[in-house]
Design a protein around this motif. Structure first.
Motif, PDB file in Angstrom:
ATOM      1  N   LYS A 156     -20.765 -22.216 -47.937  1.00  0.00           N
ATOM      2  CA  LYS A 156     -20.896 -23.029 -46.625  1.00  0.00           C
ATOM      3  C   LYS A 156     -21.079 -22.052 -45.548  1.00  0.00           C
ATOM      4  CE  LYS A 156     -20.108 -26.515 -45.392  1.00  0.00           C
ATOM      5  NZ  LYS A 156     -21.356 -27.642 -45.329  1.00  0.00           N
ATOM      6  N   ARG A 157     -22.335 -22.216 -44.851  1.00  0.00           N
ATOM      7  CA  ARG A 157     -22.730 -21.196 -43.877  1.00  0.00           C
ATOM      8  C   ARG A 157     -22.158 -21.900 -42.332  1.00  0.00           C
ATOM      9  NH1 ARG A 157     -26.193 -16.962 -42.698  1.00  0.00           N
ATOM     10  NH2 ARG A 157     -27.053 -16.854 -44.718  1.00  0.00           N
ATOM     11  N   LEU A 158     -21.603 -21.056 -41.317  1.00  0.00           N
ATOM     12  CA  LEU A 158     -21.118 -21.545 -40.282  1.00  0.00           C
ATOM     13  C   LEU A 158     -21.637 -20.224 -39.443  1.00  0.00           C
ATOM     14  CD1 LEU A 158     -17.649 -22.786 -40.975  1.00  0.00           C
ATOM     15  CD2 LEU A 158     -19.503 -24.167 -40.620  1.00  0.00           C
ATOM     16  N   GLY A 159     -22.612 -20.666 -38.507  1.00  0.00           N
ATOM     17  CA  GLY A 159     -23.366 -19.451 -37.808  1.00  0.00           C
ATOM     18  C   GLY A 159     -24.060 -18.621 -38.568  1.00  0.00           C
ATOM     19  N   PHE A 170     -19.542 -18.465 -46.314  1.00  0.00           N
ATOM     20  CA  PHE A 170     -18.160 -18.636 -46.865  1.00  0.00           C
ATOM     21  C   PHE A 170     -18.374 -19.313 -48.452  1.00  0.00           C
ATOM     22  CE2 PHE A 170     -17.513 -19.059 -42.573  1.00  0.00           C
ATOM     23  CZ  PHE A 170     -16.721 -18.069 -42.351  1.00  0.00           C
ATOM     24  N   ARG A 223     -16.392 -21.548 -51.284  1.00  0.00           N
ATOM     25  CA  ARG A 223     -15.300 -22.275 -51.589  1.00  0.00           C
ATOM     26  C   ARG A 223     -15.311 -22.531 -53.159  1.00  0.00           C
ATOM     27  NH1 ARG A 223     -16.905 -27.617 -48.338  1.00  0.00           N
ATOM     28  NH2 ARG A 223     -15.012 -28.363 -49.345  1.00  0.00           N
ATOM     29  N   VAL A 248     -10.847 -20.047 -50.312  1.00  0.00           N
ATOM     30  CA  VAL A 248     -12.211 -19.715 -49.359  1.00  0.00           C
ATOM     31  C   VAL A 248     -12.285 -18.147 -49.108  1.00  0.00           C
ATOM     32  CG1 VAL A 248     -12.899 -20.180 -47.124  1.00  0.00           C
ATOM     33  CG2 VAL A 248     -12.001 -21.856 -48.290  1.00  0.00           C
TER      34      VAL A 248
END
Lengths: 271, 301
Positions: B134-137, B141, B143, B152
């Motif tokens: 999961k890429r946030l900005g 990460f 999982r 995580v």
């Protein structure tokens, strides 16, 4: 810093292509040079000077006043800076955007944020169909950056999305997140039928009711996942409503099992 | 050796000789501070010295919920090693065996920087194909499904090549009780300094070592500072010294080591000779081996 302001003189007779009016292409140009830029989409030539009154300023901060839905490709492949649009925009706003900020104080027509890979877009009004989606013949839609739609969004928002985050604070049309490859789509309110239709990977959060869930998603139980905390925290910088939708205990549905099935829908527990 | 006197404590006019190291930092969170600490203490439990443990590591500080990426209680852990490859190996093994396994844990980068070490990128395979990114900005990460939900773990963490290991203080007292009291005060003071750790048990080492051995070992007991050998070897101890403890300090920067030594010295001097130690020194190799020299006289409160 004084922004560069373009005020639309009147609703244009033809659709205008504003793809040349982005900060990195306008940088270093004099007012007269900018006024000579062609923006027509038919054989009848229209320049910036014909369509807009120009108040010269810093090209890194472009303001378009009195905009209407005939202004296509606003913020096309924008790399940096800021574009503020007061009014509606036409097709493909922010398409291929790589950086910077595009704020639209109105509605956006289809394919807004199409294939964008960076930066942020905020649409104060509604977005039409295929928000962030690929054009016909393309295989990947949005691949980075963030999009917030304060109003409603049309069908297939986030179609073939690969990366990034889309937040829709209003209602979303049918097949939101269709064919998603990855990324995060948060639908704060109700949505149309079959969100995540044929999605391979990625995350869709449903904050409201759904007209019809796809039968090819499987129930994985209710959880309060750490990953959702991260998503809520990240989304909170753009939308408190989105942060709220992604918070708390949510039911995880894995799918779409008709394809790879490594995507997920998070829905609120009934009642 | 010339000495200074500070609040009755004799301070040797000497210096701690320290070495360049590779270091990283991670943030461990959990549902409670207790479990975040548990994971951190487990992964740093056998990390006192690079001589036998591969790395030196300890908790840098506790983090409030507003300071952690997931809004849960957490701790920041620092790890030091002599090479990037060894640091990567130790990080991967320790997080994999001690943090991934700890209930409710999550693990994030604790250091920014352009040089990176694999964190989740190395551990994701535990997911056996069910792991998802999961890429946030700008952050990515992993999982990994585990039996209590998901582990995580951020994909990478930062690496610094400017770290310093081997800052030290040698505390010399007339009995072990007061020497330990001074060492405890020093270790407590170091815990308040960001970017620095004292990796030995409770921050204190009682078995200071010298380079080399009569056997085939890289290091052996520092006989010059062993009170029971005072008459048998060329001792560095005064006649009244009956116990010696050492504080070893690693820092992400030379400034962090200096700040930690300064805080520790202030705590030791404040106790004075009646409640603490009568003499304070530091270990060095004549200044020829380590590029960083921390002179005690410059760090006195």
């Amino acid at each position: 810093v004084t922004p560069l302001v373009l005020s639309l003189r009147q609703r244009p007779d033809q659709r205008l292509d504003l793809s040349a009016l982005v900060p990195h292409l306008l940088a270093g140009k004099a007012a007269a040079e900018i006024e000579r830029i062609d923006v027509q989409t038919t054989k009848h030539r229209v320049t910036v000077g014909d369509a807009f009154r120009l108040r010269f300023g810093d090209a890194g901060q472009l303001r378009i006043e009195g905009a209407c839905d005939r202004l296509d490709r606003v913020g096309h492949e924008m790399r940096d800076g800021e574009i503020l649009v007061e009014g509606d925009v036409g097709l493909q706003a922010g398409r291929g955007m790589r950086g910077g900020r595009l704020a639209i104080k109105g509605n956006a027509d289809a394919w807004a944020a199409s294939a964008m890979s960076g930066g942020s877009i905020e649409i104060s009004g509604a977005a039409a169909e295929r928000l962030g989606g690929p054009l016909p013949g393309e295989t990947i839609g949005m691949r980075g950056g963030s999009v917030v739609v304060r109003g409603d969004a049309g069908e297939r928002a986030g179609d073939r999305m690969r990366r990034g985050m889309i937040i829709i604070e209003g209602a979303a049309g049918a097949h939101a997140g269709s064919r998603m490859i990855a990324g995060t789509l948060i639908l704060c309110r109700d949505c149309g039928a079959m969100p995540g239709y044929l999605m391979n990977r990625g995350t869709i959060v449903l904050g409201g009711d759904c007209e019809e869930l796809s039968p090819t998603f499987v129930d994985c139980g209710s959880h309060e996942l750490v990953a959702m905390r991260l998503i809520a925290q990240f989304a909170g910088a753009y939308s408190r409503r989105a942060a709220s939708a992604a918070s708390g205990k949510l039911r995880r549905l894995a799918g779409d099992m008709a394809v790879l099935g490594k995507g997920e829908l998070f829905v609120r527990e009934a009642g | 050796m010339p000495r200074l006197i500070a609040n009755g404590v004799r301070v040797d006019d000497t210096f701690a000789e320290a070495f360049g190291m590779r270091a990283t930092a991670i943030i461990i969170t959990a549902d409670s501070l207790r479990w975040a600490r548990q994971a951190a203490e487990t992964m740093t439990g056998f990390a006192t010295s690079v001589i036998g443990c591969g790395c030196e590591a300890a908790i840098d500080r506790e983090l409030a919920v507003r300071e952690t990426p997931d809004g849960r209680p957490g701790v920041r852990v620092l790890l030091f090693a002599v090479s990037t490859a060894e640091l990567q190996k130790q990080l991967q093994t320790r997080v994999g065996q001690c943090v991934l396994t700890s209930p409710g844990s999550a693990c994030y980068a604790g250091l920014a920087g352009t040089d990176k070490l694999k964190l989740g990128n190395a551990l994701r395979y535990f997911g056996d194909g069910w792991q998802v990114a999961k890429r946030l900005g700008e952050r990515r990460f992993w999982r990994v499904p585990v039996m209590d939900g998901e582990f995580v773990c951020e994909a990478t963490t930062g690496l610094t090549k400017d770290a310093v290991g081997g800052g030290n203080l040698i505390l010399m007292g007339t009995d072990s009780r007061r020497t330990l009291a001074a060492a405890e005060a020093a270790a407590k003071a170091i815990r308040t300094v960001p970017d620095a750790i004292a990796p030995f048990p409770g921050g204190i080492a009682r078995s200071g070592s010298k380079v080399g051995s009569n056997y085939k070992a890289p290091a052996s007991t520092n006989d010059a500072y062993c009170p029971t050998l005072r008459g048998a070897v060329e001792s560095a101890l005064d006649p009244e010294i009956a116990a010696v403890l050492e504080i070893v300090i690693d820092g992400l920067t030379p400034a962090a080591v200096a700040a930690a030594m300064r805080a520790a010295m202030a705590a030791i001097v404040k106790l004075g000779p009646d409640r603490g130690v009568v003499r304070l020194g530091a270990g060095n190799y004549g200044g020829k081996l380590g590029p960083h020299h921390f002179h005690l006289k410059d760090l006195l409160p």
